[in-house]
Design an enzyme around this catalytic site. Structure first.
Site, PDB file in Angstrom:
ATOM      1  N   LYS A  25       0.835  -1.207   0.000  1.00 20.34           N
ATOM      2  CA  LYS A  25       0.000   0.000   0.000  1.00 20.34           C
ATOM      3  C   LYS A  25       0.867   1.252   0.000  1.00 20.34           C
ATOM      4  O   LYS A  25       0.625   2.192  -0.769  1.00 20.34           O
ATOM      5  CB  LYS A  25      -0.920   0.006   1.219  1.00 20.34           C
ATOM      6  CG  LYS A  25      -1.794   1.259   1.317  1.00 20.34           C
ATOM      7  CD  LYS A  25      -2.583   1.331   2.606  1.00 20.34           C
ATOM      8  CE  LYS A  25      -1.714   1.689   3.779  1.00 20.34           C
ATOM      9  NZ  LYS A  25      -2.483   2.059   4.979  1.00 20.34           N
ATOM     10  N   ARG A  30       2.360   5.916  -3.103  1.00 21.28           N
ATOM     11  CA  ARG A  30       3.459   6.834  -3.425  1.00 21.28           C
ATOM     12  C   ARG A  30       3.768   6.793  -4.918  1.00 21.28           C
ATOM     13  O   ARG A  30       3.984   7.831  -5.552  1.00 21.28           O
ATOM     14  CB  ARG A  30       4.695   6.474  -2.601  1.00 21.28           C
ATOM     15  CG  ARG A  30       4.630   6.894  -1.134  1.00 21.28           C
ATOM     16  CD  ARG A  30       5.763   6.225  -0.344  1.00 21.28           C
ATOM     17  NE  ARG A  30       5.926   6.713   1.009  1.00 21.28           N
ATOM     18  CZ  ARG A  30       5.190   6.341   2.043  1.00 21.28           C
ATOM     19  NH1 ARG A  30       4.185   5.467   1.853  1.00 21.28           N
ATOM     20  NH2 ARG A  30       5.417   6.822   3.255  1.00 21.28           N
ATOM     21  N   ASP A  52      -7.712   2.123  -0.589  1.00 17.21           N
ATOM     22  CA  ASP A  52      -6.773   3.246  -0.533  1.00 17.21           C
ATOM     23  C   ASP A  52      -6.270   3.636  -1.914  1.00 17.21           C
ATOM     24  O   ASP A  52      -6.182   4.827  -2.245  1.00 17.21           O
ATOM     25  CB  ASP A  52      -5.595   2.891   0.373  1.00 17.21           C
ATOM     26  CG  ASP A  52      -5.891   3.178   1.837  1.00 17.21           C
ATOM     27  OD1 ASP A  52      -7.086   3.216   2.198  1.00 17.21           O
ATOM     28  OD2 ASP A  52      -4.946   3.368   2.620  1.00 17.21           O
ATOM     29  N   ASN A  94     -10.702   6.968   4.061  1.00 21.17           N
ATOM     30  CA  ASN A  94      -9.926   6.962   5.299  1.00 21.17           C
ATOM     31  C   ASN A  94      -8.476   6.638   4.984  1.00 21.17           C
ATOM     32  O   ASN A  94      -7.786   5.975   5.759  1.00 21.17           O
ATOM     33  CB  ASN A  94     -10.501   5.939   6.285  1.00 21.17           C
ATOM     34  CG  ASN A  94      -9.985   6.143   7.700  1.00 21.17           C
ATOM     35  OD1 ASN A  94      -9.496   7.218   8.051  1.00 21.17           O
ATOM     36  ND2 ASN A  94     -10.078   5.115   8.524  1.00 21.17           N
ATOM     37  N   GLY A  96      -4.932   7.652   4.776  1.00 25.02           N
ATOM     38  CA  GLY A  96      -3.900   8.612   5.144  1.00 25.02           C
ATOM     39  C   GLY A  96      -2.828   8.725   4.083  1.00 25.02           C
ATOM     40  O   GLY A  96      -2.254   9.798   3.876  1.00 25.02           O
ATOM     41  N   SER A 178       5.286   9.817  10.436  1.00 26.96           N
ATOM     42  CA  SER A 178       6.272   9.999   9.374  1.00 26.96           C
ATOM     43  C   SER A 178       5.608  10.407   8.070  1.00 26.96           C
ATOM     44  O   SER A 178       6.279  10.890   7.153  1.00 26.96           O
ATOM     45  CB  SER A 178       7.063   8.709   9.165  1.00 26.96           C
ATOM     46  OG  SER A 178       6.227   7.679   8.661  1.00 26.96           O
ATOM     47  N   GLN A 179       4.284  10.210   7.964  1.00 25.14           N
ATOM     48  CA  GLN A 179       3.593  10.592   6.727  1.00 25.14           C
ATOM     49  C   GLN A 179       3.662  12.091   6.480  1.00 25.14           C
ATOM     50  O   GLN A 179       3.595  12.534   5.335  1.00 25.14           O
ATOM     51  CB  GLN A 179       2.134  10.125   6.771  1.00 25.14           C
ATOM     52  CG  GLN A 179       1.972   8.630   6.576  1.00 25.14           C
ATOM     53  CD  GLN A 179       0.517   8.215   6.446  1.00 25.14           C
ATOM     54  OE1 GLN A 179      -0.359   9.030   6.201  1.00 25.14           O
ATOM     55  NE2 GLN A 179       0.256   6.939   6.626  1.00 25.14           N
ATOM     56  N   SER A 207       8.676   5.785  12.736  1.00 25.01           N
ATOM     57  CA  SER A 207       8.377   5.064  11.489  1.00 25.01           C
ATOM     58  C   SER A 207       9.390   5.406  10.397  1.00 25.01           C
ATOM     59  O   SER A 207       9.028   5.663   9.244  1.00 25.01           O
ATOM     60  CB  SER A 207       6.948   5.375  11.025  1.00 25.01           C
ATOM     61  OG  SER A 207       6.014   5.118  12.034  1.00 25.01           O
ATOM     62  N   ASP A 327       2.877  -0.850  12.101  1.00 25.65           N
ATOM     63  CA  ASP A 327       1.810  -1.692  11.553  1.00 25.65           C
ATOM     64  C   ASP A 327       2.066  -3.162  11.876  1.00 25.65           C
ATOM     65  O   ASP A 327       1.163  -3.899  12.300  1.00 25.65           O
ATOM     66  CB  ASP A 327       1.687  -1.494  10.047  1.00 25.65           C
ATOM     67  CG  ASP A 327       1.055  -0.153   9.690  1.00 25.65           C
ATOM     68  OD1 ASP A 327       0.503   0.507  10.590  1.00 25.65           O
ATOM     69  OD2 ASP A 327       1.133   0.245   8.519  1.00 25.65           O
ATOM     70  N   LYS A 354      -3.993   6.419  14.067  1.00 27.83           N
ATOM     71  CA  LYS A 354      -4.168   5.666  12.826  1.00 27.83           C
ATOM     72  C   LYS A 354      -5.660   5.599  12.477  1.00 27.83           C
ATOM     73  O   LYS A 354      -6.441   6.451  12.884  1.00 27.83           O
ATOM     74  CB  LYS A 354      -3.552   4.276  12.977  1.00 27.83           C
ATOM     75  CG  LYS A 354      -2.045   4.297  13.226  1.00 27.83           C
ATOM     76  CD  LYS A 354      -1.273   4.756  12.006  1.00 27.83           C
ATOM     77  CE  LYS A 354       0.220   4.618  12.208  1.00 27.83           C
ATOM     78  NZ  LYS A 354       1.003   4.980  11.001  1.00 27.83           N
ATOM     79  N   GLU A 355      -6.055   4.543  11.723  1.00 29.10           N
ATOM     80  CA  GLU A 355      -7.452   4.415  11.312  1.00 29.10           C
ATOM     81  C   GLU A 355      -8.410   4.433  12.495  1.00 29.10           C
ATOM     82  O   GLU A 355      -9.567   4.819  12.374  1.00 29.10           O
ATOM     83  CB  GLU A 355      -7.635   3.137  10.500  1.00 29.10           C
ATOM     84  CG  GLU A 355      -7.154   3.223   9.057  1.00 29.10           C
ATOM     85  CD  GLU A 355      -5.661   3.048   8.885  1.00 29.10           C
ATOM     86  OE1 GLU A 355      -5.221   2.835   7.753  1.00 29.10           O
ATOM     87  OE2 GLU A 355      -4.910   3.143   9.885  1.00 29.10           O
ATOM     88  N   HIS A 399      -8.717  -2.148   8.955  1.00 31.79           N
ATOM     89  CA  HIS A 399      -8.309  -3.372   8.268  1.00 31.79           C
ATOM     90  C   HIS A 399      -7.281  -4.165   9.052  1.00 31.79           C
ATOM     91  O   HIS A 399      -7.327  -5.401   9.094  1.00 31.79           O
ATOM     92  CB  HIS A 399      -7.757  -3.016   6.883  1.00 31.79           C
ATOM     93  CG  HIS A 399      -6.618  -2.033   6.903  1.00 31.79           C
ATOM     94  ND1 HIS A 399      -5.439  -2.232   6.237  1.00 31.79           N
ATOM     95  CD2 HIS A 399      -6.469  -0.831   7.533  1.00 31.79           C
ATOM     96  CE1 HIS A 399      -4.630  -1.209   6.422  1.00 31.79           C
ATOM     97  NE2 HIS A 399      -5.238  -0.342   7.209  1.00 31.79           N
ATOM     98  N   ARG A 400      -6.353  -3.491   9.698  1.00 31.36           N
ATOM     99  CA  ARG A 400      -5.284  -4.216  10.386  1.00 31.36           C
ATOM    100  C   ARG A 400      -5.778  -4.862  11.687  1.00 31.36           C
ATOM    101  O   ARG A 400      -5.273  -5.913  12.088  1.00 31.36           O
ATOM    102  CB  ARG A 400      -4.083  -3.303  10.632  1.00 31.36           C
ATOM    103  CG  ARG A 400      -3.518  -2.761   9.335  1.00 31.36           C
ATOM    104  CD  ARG A 400      -2.026  -2.632   9.335  1.00 31.36           C
ATOM    105  NE  ARG A 400      -1.552  -2.117   8.049  1.00 31.36           N
ATOM    106  CZ  ARG A 400      -1.328  -2.851   6.980  1.00 31.36           C
ATOM    107  NH1 ARG A 400      -1.541  -4.156   7.020  1.00 31.36           N
ATOM    108  NH2 ARG A 400      -0.903  -2.307   5.853  1.00 31.36           N
ATOM    109  N   LYS A 432      -9.522  -2.131   2.488  1.00 38.15           N
ATOM    110  CA  LYS A 432      -8.622  -0.977   2.482  1.00 38.15           C
ATOM    111  C   LYS A 432      -7.264  -1.351   1.906  1.00 38.15           C
ATOM    112  O   LYS A 432      -6.640  -0.545   1.200  1.00 38.15           O
ATOM    113  CB  LYS A 432      -8.472  -0.434   3.904  1.00 38.15           C
ATOM    114  CG  LYS A 432      -7.598   0.801   4.026  1.00 38.15           C
ATOM    115  CD  LYS A 432      -7.608   1.328   5.439  1.00 38.15           C
ATOM    116  CE  LYS A 432      -6.651   2.488   5.610  1.00 38.15           C
ATOM    117  NZ  LYS A 432      -7.024   3.676   4.839  1.00 38.15           N
TER     118      LYS A 432
END
Length: 674
Positions: A25, A30, A52, A94, A96, A178-179, A207, A327, A354-355, A399-400, A432
């Site tokens: 993902k 990216r 996503d 959703n 990110g 880190s995003q 991250s 994650d 997160k989500e 999802h995770r 996702k």
């Protein structure tokens, strides 16, 4: 993909074979962003197909990108840094990995134009903080409005009054996500004034591996970033994004963790092979392999594959700083259930933004399974259950959470007595990142037949048992067996071969080699669609006669038994609850009257363009009922303990509700609404 409200996973005993993980993902979105804003055409191979990436593709299409699909690759025609529209609203769900970089990219793009873009998402996305990125962009000279709450989406970016201020370093916090840093790195090549740009990270960078992915992809798209450790990044002016021609997305290391963990738990006789990601991965979550090895699993690796098998058992408890693998650490939290003693996962405060608040969510759901959990501001401590409990796992649209906690179904390996099923609420949230996750899990996992739940539905001809069973199977996410279709398929084969209904030996031989299978809404005999032929009265009459023959019933028994596969089965037809699946957890027998059944069959035939007479239909049904009740082989009668359901006055929806309520009463989960 499972679209059910909940999915019950039986206790899983082993796993083996090979699975292929979908594209990463982080790399996929990216790569899409860079290819979309770059000059030229990029062929992306191995792209993840998920919610996503879908919202990223939709957003890029609005901005003017064109896409073509060729075999297993996507052709992206970039927009050269200039959106085709000067005003647009983008919905980013959703995701990110779409919201953060697109906010930065469009803010910088709008700074040199008269453009205005609005970015919106789901209610949960509007709760995920983006203030640090917004502040950094504002200091840069970008105009950004928070439309509902300061520091959170939805946002509007538009042209600033004085262009970009690049004389001073752009400061961004590194200890939240880190995003934010990745978003700035991906967006700054879009500036048009030719000046150098410098980013300085305040505080410790979390991250870090995700930033390394960003830098590696920027290099592939022609952007060189000079760096001083993890605190200072410089992009020289005069660089422009350009297509590398072809870009290959490697398999998702975060998604691979679920099967690495499953192999560590239950790949006993042979290793589980995971394809698409391996020792050559550029993703930080490949470090999960080291953590699993430390817990005692054996993992062999090649450039794009991993072989995992159980070694030390129980697994060793672990105490780990998970800052670099946030994650993947969620999967470690579930592996801790299978360890000897408590495990501690540290430095995971980023889970809270997160989500969902993943720290609180994982603590809550692990406790449901029987684990003892201590939750801190940035850590979890998990002690395995002393007594496993059947748990209904809330997934929080994350999802995770869903994928990680599905691994609790391997509790037989931990000695759960008795082994317990695990319910995953809202399983479709895995779309996702991996829409087919559960199908992949069930293709590799196995358990004893007795652990796979069966719901049997029977009743006289035209009582609606097939329609009801199909609808119940869809509601539960279970497989569906139309045993009547097997007999009607055998009847079609007999009629076409000219075999008489009295030739039991020939009919049994024909039934034993029957090549009947179900494909979506079609029933195929060999390669031929016989869906409509199955409903012909001549076929139904022949099926009724040959189904009374013991040798034919024995010949078709193996086909019926083979349909009992994960995660469960809804079977309709004669013998289902008595001979074929006597251990079915719920047996339903429909008792609709002859007049109602004749009317239903009449409407069904007319809707298919087949002429029919309702009087003769009713007479035929009465005769068939009498014949079915009085035959020596499998006479028509309710199985012992069956729920009798008169559905004469019930819609299919109401009938499904009755059956699901009865089913729920027999499940071991709590009775709270799902």
């Amino acid at each position: 993909m499972f679209a059910t409200r909940f999915l019950d996973i039986p206790p899983l005993e082993s796993i083996g074979g090979a699975v292929r993980v979908p594209g990463s993902k982080s790399i996929s979105n990216r790569a899409l962003l860079l290819a979309g804003f770059a000059s030229g055409t990029t062929a992306i191979e191995g792209l993840l197909h998920s919610d996503d990436t879908r919202v990223m593709l939709e957003a890029l299409a609005v901005l003017g990108c064109r896409f073509e699909t060729e075999a297993d690759r996507l052709i992206v025609h970039g927009i050269g840094g200039r959106p085709a529209l000067e005003e647009a609203t983008l919905f980013l769900g959703n995701a990110g990995t779409a919201m953060r970089p697109l906010t930065a990219a469009l803010a910088i793009a709008a700074a040199s134009t008269d453009s205005s873009f609005e970015l919106r998402g789901t209610p949960r996305m509007h709760e995920r903080p983006i203030g640090d990125l917004v502040d950094a962009l504002r200091r840069l000279g970008c105009k950004i409005e928070c439309l509902e709450r300061e520091g959170f989406p939805p946002l509007r970016v538009s042209a600033g009054s004085s262009g970009l201020a690049l004389e001073k370093p752009i400061r961004v916090r590194g200890d939240v996500s880190s995003q934010f840093l990745s978003a700035l790195l991906l967006a700054l090549p879009l500036r048009r004034d030719g000046a150098d740009a410098t980013i300085e990270v305040e505080g410790a960078l979390i991250s870090k591996p995700y930033v390394e992915i960003t830098l590696a992809l920027l290099e592939r798209f022609g952007i060189d970033v000079e760096r001083e450790g993890e605190q200072r990044f410089r992009l020289r002016g005069g660089q422009a994004m350009r297509s590398p021609g072809t870009f290959v997305v490697e398999g998702d290391a975060s998604s691979a963790t679920y099967f690495i963990a499953a192999g560590a738990i239950s790949a006993v006789d042979a290793p589980l092979r995971i394809e698409g990601v391996g020792s050559a991965s550029i993703q930080g979550d490949i470090a999960f392999v080291d953590a699993v090895r430390a817990m005692g699993a054996r993992v062999d690796a090649g450039p794009a594959w991993l072989d995992v098998r159980r070694n030390r058992w129980p697994l060793a408890a672990i105490d780990l700083d998970c800052n670099a693998i946030p994650d993947a650490a969620m999967t470690l939290a579930v592996l801790a259930l299978f360890a000897e003693g408590p495990s501690r996962l540290r430095n995971i405060a980023s889970w809270r933004v997160k989500e969902t608040d993943r720290l609180a969510a994982m603590a809550s759901e692990l406790r449901k399974l029987g684990a003892r959990v201590a939750e801190g501001a940035d850590f979890l401590e998990i002690a395995p259950p002393s007594s496993w409990r059947a748990a209904s796992i809330a997934t929080y649209d994350d999802h995770r959470v869903a994928m990680a906690l599905s691994l609790a179904a391997f509790n037989p390996a931990a000695g759960a007595t008795p082994p317990v099923p695990v319910r995953i609420v809202d399983p479709c949230c895995v779309a996702k990142t991996w829409p087919d996750y559960f199908e992949t899990l069930f293709s590799a996992a196995s358990t004893s037949c007795g652990s796979i739940p069966v719901l049997a539905i029977d009743g006289p001809t035209a009582s609606g048992k097939g329609t009801l069973a199909n609808a119940v199977a869809a509601a539960l996410g279970y497989r569906y067996l139309d045993s009547g279709a097997l007999y009607r398929g055998a009847a079609i084969a007999a009629l076409e071969a000219g075999v008489e209904a009295t030739d039991e030996c020939a009919l049994a031989a024909l039934a034993a080699r029957l090549d009947l299978h179900f494909d979506a809404d079609r029933t195929l005999l060999g390669e031929r669609d016989v869906s409509d032929s199955l409903r012909l009265e001549s076929v139904a009459a022949m099926a009724s006669r040959i189904s009374a023959l013991p040798a034919v019933r024995r010949a078709l028994l193996a086909l019926q038994l083979a349909s009992r596969r994960l995660p469960g089965l809804v079977a309709d037809g004669r013998d289902m609850g008595s001979v074929v699946f006597p251990d079915a957890a719920l047996k339903v027998f429909l008792t609709a009257g002859t007049a109602e059944r004749a009317d239903r069959r009449h409407k069904q035939l007319i809707s298919k363009g087949i002429s029919a007479n309702i009087v003769s239909l009713r007479a035929d049904l009465e005769a068939r009922d009498a014949r079915d009740r009085n035959r020596s082989a499998s006479p028509l009668k309710p199985a012992e303990g069956a729920l009798l359901l008169d559905n004469s006055a019930l819609s299919i929806e109401a009938s499904v509700d009755v059956v699901l309520k009865a089913w729920e009463e027999r499940r071991p989960f709590d009775r709270s609404p799902v």
